[in-house]
Scaffold this motif. Structure first.
Motif, PDB file in Angstrom:
ATOM      1  N   MET A   1     -16.961 -15.470 113.128  1.00 43.91           N
ATOM      2  CA  MET A   1     -16.823 -16.864 114.369  1.00 43.91           C
ATOM      3  C   MET A   1     -17.159 -16.802 115.296  1.00 43.91           C
ATOM      4  N   MET A   2     -18.152 -17.932 115.309  1.00 42.34           N
ATOM      5  CA  MET A   2     -18.679 -17.677 116.838  1.00 42.34           C
ATOM      6  C   MET A   2     -17.457 -18.927 118.307  1.00 42.34           C
ATOM      7  N   VAL A   3     -17.852 -18.117 119.171  1.00 48.50           N
ATOM      8  CA  VAL A   3     -17.264 -18.955 120.328  1.00 48.50           C
ATOM      9  C   VAL A   3     -18.054 -19.561 120.996  1.00 48.50           C
ATOM     10  N   GLU A   4     -17.404 -20.133 121.618  1.00 43.95           N
ATOM     11  CA  GLU A   4     -18.371 -21.233 122.408  1.00 43.95           C
ATOM     12  C   GLU A   4     -18.140 -20.979 123.694  1.00 43.95           C
ATOM     13  N   ARG A   5     -18.712 -21.430 124.318  1.00 45.18           N
ATOM     14  CA  ARG A   5     -18.678 -20.649 126.301  1.00 45.18           C
ATOM     15  C   ARG A   5     -17.888 -22.402 126.836  1.00 45.18           C
ATOM     16  N   LEU A   6     -17.161 -22.005 126.845  1.00 47.12           N
ATOM     17  CA  LEU A   6     -16.648 -23.950 127.911  1.00 47.12           C
ATOM     18  C   LEU A   6     -17.209 -24.526 128.415  1.00 47.12           C
ATOM     19  N   SER A   7     -17.623 -26.017 128.727  1.00 48.97           N
ATOM     20  CA  SER A   7     -18.341 -26.462 129.189  1.00 48.97           C
ATOM     21  C   SER A   7     -18.296 -26.768 130.765  1.00 48.97           C
ATOM     22  N   GLU A   8     -18.480 -26.941 131.517  1.00 48.93           N
ATOM     23  CA  GLU A   8     -18.418 -27.164 133.244  1.00 48.93           C
ATOM     24  C   GLU A   8     -17.100 -28.335 133.525  1.00 48.93           C
ATOM     25  N   LEU A   9     -16.973 -29.382 132.613  1.00 46.32           N
ATOM     26  CA  LEU A   9     -15.901 -30.376 132.538  1.00 46.32           C
ATOM     27  C   LEU A   9     -14.139 -29.494 131.924  1.00 46.32           C
ATOM     28  N   ASP A  10     -15.067 -29.180 130.550  1.00 42.99           N
ATOM     29  CA  ASP A  10     -13.906 -28.010 129.802  1.00 42.99           C
ATOM     30  C   ASP A  10     -12.884 -26.637 130.792  1.00 42.99           C
ATOM     31  N   ARG A  11     -13.819 -26.330 131.321  1.00 40.71           N
ATOM     32  CA  ARG A  11     -13.359 -25.310 131.740  1.00 40.71           C
ATOM     33  C   ARG A  11     -12.278 -25.989 133.442  1.00 40.71           C
ATOM     34  N   ASP A  12     -13.134 -27.022 133.907  1.00 41.29           N
ATOM     35  CA  ASP A  12     -12.164 -27.409 135.134  1.00 41.29           C
ATOM     36  C   ASP A  12     -10.752 -28.349 134.313  1.00 41.29           C
ATOM     37  N   GLU A  13     -10.798 -29.070 133.738  1.00 43.07           N
ATOM     38  CA  GLU A  13     -10.414 -29.103 133.204  1.00 43.07           C
ATOM     39  C   GLU A  13      -8.824 -28.647 132.525  1.00 43.07           C
ATOM     40  N   ALA A  14      -9.572 -27.438 132.482  1.00 43.48           N
ATOM     41  CA  ALA A  14      -8.909 -26.347 131.808  1.00 43.48           C
ATOM     42  C   ALA A  14      -7.762 -25.307 132.797  1.00 43.48           C
ATOM     43  N   LEU A  15      -8.918 -25.187 133.883  1.00 43.71           N
ATOM     44  CA  LEU A  15      -8.110 -23.974 135.168  1.00 43.71           C
ATOM     45  C   LEU A  15      -7.396 -25.469 135.796  1.00 43.71           C
ATOM     46  N   ASP A  16      -7.031 -26.791 135.672  1.00 44.26           N
ATOM     47  CA  ASP A  16      -6.056 -27.392 136.593  1.00 44.26           C
ATOM     48  C   ASP A  16      -4.775 -26.680 136.385  1.00 44.26           C
ATOM     49  N   GLY A  17      -4.375 -26.599 134.894  1.00 46.00           N
ATOM     50  CA  GLY A  17      -3.191 -25.966 134.278  1.00 46.00           C
ATOM     51  C   GLY A  17      -3.029 -24.347 134.697  1.00 46.00           C
ATOM     52  N   LEU A  18      -3.454 -23.783 135.454  1.00 45.60           N
ATOM     53  CA  LEU A  18      -3.377 -22.088 135.319  1.00 45.60           C
ATOM     54  C   LEU A  18      -4.581 -22.052 136.723  1.00 45.60           C
ATOM     55  N   THR A  19      -2.607 -22.674 137.806  1.00 46.23           N
ATOM     56  CA  THR A  19      -3.154 -22.754 139.034  1.00 46.23           C
ATOM     57  C   THR A  19      -2.735 -21.286 139.181  1.00 46.23           C
ATOM     58  N   GLU A  20      -2.171 -20.067 138.566  1.00 48.98           N
ATOM     59  CA  GLU A  20      -2.132 -18.971 139.390  1.00 48.98           C
ATOM     60  C   GLU A  20      -3.242 -17.940 139.416  1.00 48.98           C
ATOM     61  N   TRP A  21      -4.275 -18.418 138.420  1.00 47.49           N
ATOM     62  CA  TRP A  21      -5.325 -17.677 137.953  1.00 47.49           C
ATOM     63  C   TRP A  21      -6.653 -18.295 139.291  1.00 47.49           C
ATOM     64  N   ASP A  22      -7.411 -17.198 139.438  1.00 52.28           N
ATOM     65  CA  ASP A  22      -8.701 -17.380 140.407  1.00 52.28           C
ATOM     66  C   ASP A  22      -9.674 -17.955 139.749  1.00 52.28           C
ATOM     67  N   TRP A  23     -10.862 -18.332 139.321  1.00 49.11           N
ATOM     68  CA  TRP A  23     -12.622 -18.411 138.553  1.00 49.11           C
ATOM     69  C   TRP A  23     -13.199 -17.101 139.635  1.00 49.11           C
ATOM     70  N   ASP A  24     -13.887 -16.209 138.766  1.00 49.60           N
ATOM     71  CA  ASP A  24     -14.342 -15.875 139.105  1.00 49.60           C
ATOM     72  C   ASP A  24     -15.776 -16.857 139.240  1.00 49.60           C
ATOM     73  N   GLU A  25     -16.793 -17.440 139.488  1.00 51.95           N
ATOM     74  CA  GLU A  25     -17.976 -18.000 139.351  1.00 51.95           C
ATOM     75  C   GLU A  25     -19.549 -17.042 138.575  1.00 51.95           C
ATOM     76  N   SER A  26     -19.658 -16.085 139.782  1.00 49.02           N
ATOM     77  CA  SER A  26     -20.108 -15.050 139.057  1.00 49.02           C
ATOM     78  C   SER A  26     -19.950 -14.382 137.503  1.00 49.02           C
ATOM     79  N   ARG A  27     -18.885 -14.212 137.501  1.00 47.92           N
ATOM     80  CA  ARG A  27     -19.061 -13.349 136.007  1.00 47.92           C
ATOM     81  C   ARG A  27     -17.950 -15.015 135.341  1.00 47.92           C
ATOM     82  N   ASP A  28     -17.669 -16.183 135.518  1.00 50.57           N
ATOM     83  CA  ASP A  28     -17.860 -16.985 134.964  1.00 50.57           C
ATOM     84  C   ASP A  28     -16.138 -16.258 133.645  1.00 50.57           C
TER      85      ASP A  28
END
Length: 97
Positions: A1-28
């Motif tokens: 099954m193909m797994v798709e990368r989150l769009s920028e909008l979906d990523r930002d929305e998802a990360l709003d709910g994960l306040t303890e996690w840090d996003w590493d832009e260089s590695r996505d």
């Protein structure tokens, strides 16, 4: 099954709910450090995460030094962050309350 990368909008929305996690832009990718009372607690946590990961067939990058566990989540097949990573982060957060 193909797994798709989150769009920028979906990523930002998802990360709003994960306040303890840090996003590493260089590695996505997202990462979080967990600190426990001692090695036994840290290892027990890793065991619980391993069971979740195996069931989901989605395994984290992680390291452990005594009472610390550092976890990185990204979906290599998708080339970055996917819904699988968000689901895994939420499941891991539920383990620590």
């Amino acid at each position: 099954m193909m797994v798709e990368r989150l769009s920028e909008l979906d990523r930002d929305e998802a990360l709003d709910g994960l306040t303890e996690w840090d996003w590493d832009e260089s590695r996505d990718a997202i990462s979080r450090r967990f600190v426990f009372a001692d090695f036994n607690e840290a290892f027990g946590f890793m065991t619980r995460v391993a069971l979740l990961a195996e069931k989901a067939d989605h395994h984290p990058e992680w390291s452990n030094v005594w009472n610390r566990v550092d976890i990185v989540l990204t979906t290599h097949d998708a080339g970055g962050l996917s819904a699988r990573d968000i689901d895994m982060a939420e499941a891991i957060d539920a383990l620590v309350g």
